[in-house]
Structure formats: C-alpha cells, structure tokens
Write a protein that holds these residues in place. Structure first.
Motif, PDB file in Angstrom:
ATOM      1  N   GLN A  10      38.875  42.544  38.657  1.00  0.00           N
ATOM      2  CA  GLN A  10      38.025  42.363  39.833  1.00  0.00           C
ATOM      3  C   GLN A  10      38.473  43.210  41.004  1.00  0.00           C
ATOM      4  OE1 GLN A  10      40.370  40.319  39.076  1.00  0.00           O
ATOM      5  NE2 GLN A  10      41.272  39.405  40.901  1.00  0.00           N
ATOM      6  N   LYS A  11      39.650  43.802  40.916  1.00  0.00           N
ATOM      7  CA  LYS A  11      40.126  44.690  41.979  1.00  0.00           C
ATOM      8  C   LYS A  11      39.676  46.116  41.672  1.00  0.00           C
ATOM      9  CE  LYS A  11      44.179  46.038  44.644  1.00  0.00           C
ATOM     10  NZ  LYS A  11      43.712  47.436  44.784  1.00  0.00           N
ATOM     11  N   GLY A  12      39.086  46.783  42.655  1.00  0.00           N
ATOM     12  CA  GLY A  12      38.680  48.166  42.468  1.00  0.00           C
ATOM     13  C   GLY A  12      39.861  49.118  42.576  1.00  0.00           C
ATOM     14  N   GLY A  13      39.645  50.353  42.147  1.00  0.00           N
ATOM     15  CA  GLY A  13      40.654  51.381  42.309  1.00  0.00           C
ATOM     16  C   GLY A  13      41.831  51.283  41.370  1.00  0.00           C
ATOM     17  N   VAL A  14      41.635  50.653  40.216  1.00  0.00           N
ATOM     18  CA  VAL A  14      42.744  50.499  39.266  1.00  0.00           C
ATOM     19  C   VAL A  14      42.569  51.370  38.016  1.00  0.00           C
ATOM     20  CG1 VAL A  14      43.261  48.155  40.036  1.00  0.00           C
ATOM     21  CG2 VAL A  14      41.676  48.496  38.132  1.00  0.00           C
ATOM     22  N   GLY A  15      41.531  52.217  38.013  1.00  0.00           N
ATOM     23  CA  GLY A  15      41.292  53.061  36.848  1.00  0.00           C
ATOM     24  C   GLY A  15      40.510  52.379  35.747  1.00  0.00           C
ATOM     25  N   LYS A  16      39.744  51.356  36.128  1.00  0.00           N
ATOM     26  CA  LYS A  16      38.985  50.577  35.135  1.00  0.00           C
ATOM     27  C   LYS A  16      37.955  51.434  34.407  1.00  0.00           C
ATOM     28  CE  LYS A  16      35.922  48.017  36.896  1.00  0.00           C
ATOM     29  NZ  LYS A  16      34.821  48.912  36.445  1.00  0.00           N
ATOM     30  N   SER A 126      33.058  46.557  33.137  1.00  0.00           N
ATOM     31  CA  SER A 126      32.589  45.537  34.070  1.00  0.00           C
ATOM     32  C   SER A 126      32.805  45.965  35.513  1.00  0.00           C
ATOM     33  CB  SER A 126      33.322  44.224  33.805  1.00  0.00           C
ATOM     34  OG  SER A 126      32.862  43.195  34.653  1.00  0.00           O
ATOM     35  N   LEU A 127      32.006  45.410  36.400  1.00  0.00           N
ATOM     36  CA  LEU A 127      32.156  45.726  37.816  1.00  0.00           C
ATOM     37  C   LEU A 127      33.359  44.990  38.415  1.00  0.00           C
ATOM     38  CD1 LEU A 127      29.421  43.856  39.877  1.00  0.00           C
ATOM     39  CD2 LEU A 127      30.247  43.125  37.642  1.00  0.00           C
ATOM     40  N   PRO A 128      33.934  45.504  39.506  1.00  0.00           N
ATOM     41  CA  PRO A 128      35.085  44.856  40.127  1.00  0.00           C
ATOM     42  C   PRO A 128      34.677  43.666  40.993  1.00  0.00           C
ATOM     43  CG  PRO A 128      34.559  46.874  41.295  1.00  0.00           C
ATOM     44  CD  PRO A 128      33.628  46.806  40.124  1.00  0.00           C
ATOM     45  N   SER A 129      34.467  42.537  40.355  1.00  0.00           N
ATOM     46  CA  SER A 129      34.129  41.305  41.080  1.00  0.00           C
ATOM     47  C   SER A 129      34.371  40.139  40.136  1.00  0.00           C
ATOM     48  CB  SER A 129      32.664  41.306  41.536  1.00  0.00           C
ATOM     49  OG  SER A 129      31.819  40.858  40.501  1.00  0.00           O
ATOM     50  N   LEU A 130      34.158  38.932  40.640  1.00  0.00           N
ATOM     51  CA  LEU A 130      34.233  37.753  39.777  1.00  0.00           C
ATOM     52  C   LEU A 130      32.929  36.968  39.866  1.00  0.00           C
ATOM     53  CD1 LEU A 130      37.913  36.543  40.385  1.00  0.00           C
ATOM     54  CD2 LEU A 130      36.992  37.757  38.410  1.00  0.00           C
ATOM     55  N   PHE A 153      48.936  43.738  45.821  1.00  0.00           N
ATOM     56  CA  PHE A 153      47.617  43.107  45.815  1.00  0.00           C
ATOM     57  C   PHE A 153      47.013  43.078  44.408  1.00  0.00           C
ATOM     58  CE2 PHE A 153      47.572  44.500  50.404  1.00  0.00           C
ATOM     59  CZ  PHE A 153      47.745  43.219  50.899  1.00  0.00           C
ATOM     60  N   ALA A 154      47.351  44.070  43.596  1.00  0.00           N
ATOM     61  CA  ALA A 154      46.874  44.077  42.216  1.00  0.00           C
ATOM     62  C   ALA A 154      47.479  42.917  41.443  1.00  0.00           C
ATOM     63  CB  ALA A 154      47.227  45.406  41.545  1.00  0.00           C
ATOM     64  N   ARG A 155      48.731  42.596  41.742  1.00  0.00           N
ATOM     65  CA  ARG A 155      49.385  41.458  41.080  1.00  0.00           C
ATOM     66  C   ARG A 155      48.708  40.150  41.475  1.00  0.00           C
ATOM     67  NH1 ARG A 155      55.787  40.917  41.767  1.00  0.00           N
ATOM     68  NH2 ARG A 155      55.151  40.964  43.966  1.00  0.00           N
ATOM     69  N   GLN A 160      44.252  35.808  39.907  1.00  0.00           N
ATOM     70  CA  GLN A 160      42.877  35.314  40.051  1.00  0.00           C
ATOM     71  C   GLN A 160      42.077  35.550  38.777  1.00  0.00           C
ATOM     72  OE1 GLN A 160      41.845  37.610  43.578  1.00  0.00           O
ATOM     73  NE2 GLN A 160      41.852  35.758  44.819  1.00  0.00           N
ATOM     74  N   LEU A 161      42.274  36.723  38.172  1.00  0.00           N
ATOM     75  CA  LEU A 161      41.553  37.047  36.937  1.00  0.00           C
ATOM     76  C   LEU A 161      41.946  36.096  35.813  1.00  0.00           C
ATOM     77  CD1 LEU A 161      39.661  38.878  35.316  1.00  0.00           C
ATOM     78  CD2 LEU A 161      41.610  40.396  34.914  1.00  0.00           C
TER      79      LEU A 161
END
Length: 265
Positions: A10-16, A126-130, A153-155, A160-161
């Motif tokens: 759900q976090k953006g900018g992680v290379g998903k 998937s999109l970065p959201s929940l 913040f990624a941790r 949350q995920l």
C-alpha cells in the motif's frame, strides 16, 4: 499451472510496478505463458510494456464493472508469452462503483476465474492503497509478493499490510499466502537500511524472504521511460540480471505451490 500472484504494497515508491513488469517479463522469457493484470489506475504496468493508454478499447475498469468479458480486455505485448489486461485512470472510478455492488470485494476474483486456466501464471499489479480495489487483488490471488524498500515508513506500512492480509484471509480468501518479501532499491552502503532489513528478516520465516535483492540501478529507470522491461532493454545490466534471477526464484516457488496443491487434491 494457473497460479495467481499479486504484487502488493500500500506504500508507493517501493518498486511495485517495476517488480510486476519485470517478473512477468522474466517468467515469459523462461517459457511460461503469463498474463499481467494492471490493477492500478496509474496504468504504469501498461506503459511499462509500451502500450499507449489512450488507444485501449477495454481495460480492467470494464472487466470489474461488467462492461466486457475478461478475455475481451486482454491484449498481447510485443514479447513472446506475455499478455496484459491494461489499465488507465478510468479504473479509479471503479472504487465507488464497486462499493455499491453486492460482493464488491469479489469482482476481480470472478474475472480471474474465467481466464486462469489459459495461463501458467497470472500477475496482478495492485494499486498502493488498502481500499476496495486493493482488497479485490488480495481476494483474487493465491499468493502475494511484497516489494519493500528498507525505510522506516515502509516497515510501518508492512505491519498495516500484514493486518489487512489477516482480515482478508479470515473473511474472503483463507488460502491466501505470502510468497515472499523482496527488497528493492537496495543500497548496501546505507547502515540504517541494513538494520531495517535485518529486523524484517528476523521477524519473518526465511522462506518468506526472497534471496534475490534488487539494487538501485539507473538502467531500470531508463527501461521504464522506453516502455520496456529492463530484462529486454539491457540484458547485461545489473537490474536485468537480478530481475531474471528473481523470476527464477518465483518460478521455483510456484512449482513448490503446485506440489502442495497436488497433495491436497
């Protein structure tokens, strides 16, 4: 095979999206028939394969809202073995549309069930959201890959995920598993990043962490701007080599899943 893998964070900018595109490309290069479902309104997986979003007849929005059959929205890429169900910003309108539907969290799963037998592996970006769209991804999948950067913040986002995955397993998809966490944009010179990575490794079973780590690599970004997976854009680059290696690791885990499923049946 017909295994469905979600690439989720759900976090953006992680290379998903980069991970989804290049795993799809890597598995296709290994001879597997692959479908990539772009389930992010940004449509970056779509442009990642050089497909222009303005030229599309049908997209994932049309599939989950019932405007077309899943097969009608699938188009081939220019690479052997790899097809895509594309997306464009219209998909953002699906969130309120799905909210008013019965079984709002099951619409992508219903679509995938119609086509999964046609492919060895289906990958969902998937999109970065929940929200509802992200839950649809989790419900539709057999297993998920979690790309992660080693930042504080990624941790927090990972915690949350995990909570969301637990809820989805309880309510909608009890067989959902985590194929693994893959560390992306790795820079081993950063001590704080190494500490976070070690903390995560200690919190999860070894099998839940991919051995392959994706480094920061300029050729990965350049490939994106050219609308190509890096493994085709520059096969000799470090980014291409590591994504090819990750794809082999994913395929091995898929085969292990097949063996477990065969025993169950």
């Amino acid at each position: 095979m017909g295994i469905v893998i979600g690439v989720v964070n759900q976090k953006g900018g992680v290379g998903k999206t980069t991970t989804a595109v290049n795993i799809a490309a890597g598995l296709g290069a290994l001879g597997k028939k692959v479908l990539l479902i772009d389930f992010d309104p940004q449509g970056n997986s779509t442009t990642g394969f050089g497909i222009k979003k303005k030229t599309l007849d049908y997209t994932t929005y049309d599939v989950v809202t019932g405007n077309c059959r899943p097969a009608e929205a699938i188009i081939p890429t220019r690479y052997k073995n790899i097809s895509i169900m594309p997306a464009n910003p219209k998909l953002s309108d699906a969130e309120p549309a799905l909210t008013n539907m019965e079984q709002k969290n099951m619409q992508l799963r219903k679509a995938v069930l119609q086509i999964r037998a046609d492919y060895d592996i289906i990958i969902i970006d998937s999109l970065p959201s929940l929200g509802v769209l992200a839950v649809n991804t989790l419900v539709a999948c057999d297993t998920i890959i979690v790309p992660m950067v080693c930042e504080h913040f990624a941790r927090e986002g990972l915690a949350q995920l995990m909570y969301t995955i637990k809820n989805v397993k309880q309510k909608f998809n009890r067989d959902l598993t985590i194929m693994g966490i893959v560390f992306t944009m790795v820079d081993k010179r950063l001590l704080s990043a190494n500490e976070i990575k070690n903390d995560i490794k200690s919190a999860f079973d070894k099998k839940a962490i991919f051995k392959t780590e994706i480094p920061r690599n300029v050729r990965i970004s350049e490939a994106q701007s050219h609308g190509e997976p890096v493994i085709f854009f520059d096969k000799g680059s470090k980014g291409a080599e590591t994504y090819a290696k990750l794809s082999k690791e994913v395929l091995t885990k898929c085969r292990e899943m097949e063996k477990v499923n065969a025993k169950k049946n």
